[in-house]
Design a protein around this motif. Structure first.
Motif, PDB file in Angstrom:
ATOM      1  N   THR A 196      28.448  43.137  47.784  1.00  0.00           N
ATOM      2  CA  THR A 196      27.743  42.688  46.591  1.00  0.00           C
ATOM      3  C   THR A 196      26.469  41.943  46.971  1.00  0.00           C
ATOM      4  OG1 THR A 196      28.913  40.575  46.462  1.00  0.00           O
ATOM      5  CG2 THR A 196      29.892  42.447  45.265  1.00  0.00           C
ATOM      6  N   TRP A 205      45.462  40.041  47.985  1.00  0.00           N
ATOM      7  CA  TRP A 205      44.182  40.540  48.478  1.00  0.00           C
ATOM      8  C   TRP A 205      44.415  41.751  49.365  1.00  0.00           C
ATOM      9  CZ3 TRP A 205      39.252  38.640  47.546  1.00  0.00           C
ATOM     10  CH2 TRP A 205      39.186  37.438  46.844  1.00  0.00           C
ATOM     11  N   THR A 233      42.795  36.774  43.460  1.00  0.00           N
ATOM     12  CA  THR A 233      41.680  37.698  43.610  1.00  0.00           C
ATOM     13  C   THR A 233      40.703  37.495  42.456  1.00  0.00           C
ATOM     14  OG1 THR A 233      42.674  39.446  42.299  1.00  0.00           O
ATOM     15  CG2 THR A 233      43.238  39.395  44.649  1.00  0.00           C
ATOM     16  N   PRO A 234      39.498  38.038  42.556  1.00  0.00           N
ATOM     17  CA  PRO A 234      38.547  37.903  41.445  1.00  0.00           C
ATOM     18  C   PRO A 234      39.086  38.421  40.118  1.00  0.00           C
ATOM     19  CG  PRO A 234      37.392  38.638  43.386  1.00  0.00           C
ATOM     20  CD  PRO A 234      38.861  38.665  43.717  1.00  0.00           C
ATOM     21  N   GLY A 235      39.963  39.415  40.179  1.00  0.00           N
ATOM     22  CA  GLY A 235      40.543  39.957  38.955  1.00  0.00           C
ATOM     23  C   GLY A 235      41.778  39.203  38.498  1.00  0.00           C
ATOM     24  N   GLY A 236      42.158  38.145  39.222  1.00  0.00           N
ATOM     25  CA  GLY A 236      43.311  37.345  38.842  1.00  0.00           C
ATOM     26  C   GLY A 236      44.607  37.782  39.497  1.00  0.00           C
ATOM     27  N   GLY A 237      44.519  38.771  40.381  1.00  0.00           N
ATOM     28  CA  GLY A 237      45.719  39.257  41.063  1.00  0.00           C
ATOM     29  C   GLY A 237      46.197  38.282  42.123  1.00  0.00           C
ATOM     30  N   ARG A 297      29.915  38.334  38.374  1.00  0.00           N
ATOM     31  CA  ARG A 297      30.858  38.125  39.474  1.00  0.00           C
ATOM     32  C   ARG A 297      31.909  37.105  39.056  1.00  0.00           C
ATOM     33  NH1 ARG A 297      30.687  34.341  43.457  1.00  0.00           N
ATOM     34  NH2 ARG A 297      28.516  33.882  43.058  1.00  0.00           N
ATOM     35  N   SER A 298      33.156  37.417  39.349  1.00  0.00           N
ATOM     36  CA  SER A 298      34.231  36.501  38.961  1.00  0.00           C
ATOM     37  C   SER A 298      34.867  35.816  40.173  1.00  0.00           C
ATOM     38  CB  SER A 298      35.304  37.258  38.170  1.00  0.00           C
ATOM     39  OG  SER A 298      35.823  38.316  38.937  1.00  0.00           O
ATOM     40  N   CYS A 299      34.347  36.070  41.355  1.00  0.00           N
ATOM     41  CA  CYS A 299      34.856  35.417  42.554  1.00  0.00           C
ATOM     42  C   CYS A 299      34.174  34.053  42.690  1.00  0.00           C
ATOM     43  CB  CYS A 299      34.565  36.265  43.781  1.00  0.00           C
ATOM     44  SG  CYS A 299      35.277  35.624  45.300  1.00  0.00           S
ATOM     45  N   ARG A 332      29.464  43.726  35.219  1.00  0.00           N
ATOM     46  CA  ARG A 332      30.107  42.455  34.882  1.00  0.00           C
ATOM     47  C   ARG A 332      29.598  41.345  35.784  1.00  0.00           C
ATOM     48  NH1 ARG A 332      36.339  43.956  35.263  1.00  0.00           N
ATOM     49  NH2 ARG A 332      35.609  44.139  37.374  1.00  0.00           N
ATOM     50  N   ARG A 354      39.342  45.585  48.945  1.00  0.00           N
ATOM     51  CA  ARG A 354      38.696  44.698  47.974  1.00  0.00           C
ATOM     52  C   ARG A 354      37.688  43.788  48.675  1.00  0.00           C
ATOM     53  NH1 ARG A 354      35.865  43.918  44.145  1.00  0.00           N
ATOM     54  NH2 ARG A 354      35.912  41.913  43.150  1.00  0.00           N
TER      55      ARG A 354
END
Length: 82
Positions: free
Chosen positions: A62, A51, A44-48, A10-12, A8, A55
């Motif tokens: 990365t 932290w 968080t990158p996943g939307g949480g 990177r979403s950060c 995927r 993680r």
């Protein structure tokens, strides 16, 4: 598929990743970085909403984090294949 990134995207956000890299380079512990991000409500990158040190550890391994760390340290190397 040579040269293509796997997995995927990177979403950060760049500014969050850069901040984490800078804090870690100055010696901040994972738990302290997490506490700061959690206090400020940075997702968080996943939307949480929370932290965790594990993680951060994965995030700092990365390719993008390694590139940023090299830039901060002044040891940037040219990208391969270009």
């Amino acid at each position: 598929m040579k040269g293509r990134r796997r997995g995927r995207p990177r979403s950060c956000p760049d500014h969050v990743l850069a901040r984490i890299v800078r804090l870690r380079r100055t010696g901040a512990r994972y738990v302290d970085i997490c506490a700061s991000l959690n206090t400020e409500g940075i997702p968080t990158p996943g939307g949480g909403a929370h932290w965790y040190p594990s993680r951060l550890s994965r995030l700092l391994r990365t390719r993008d984090a390694q590139r940023l760390a090299d830039e901060v340290a002044g040891t940037s190397t040219p990208a391969r294949g270009r």
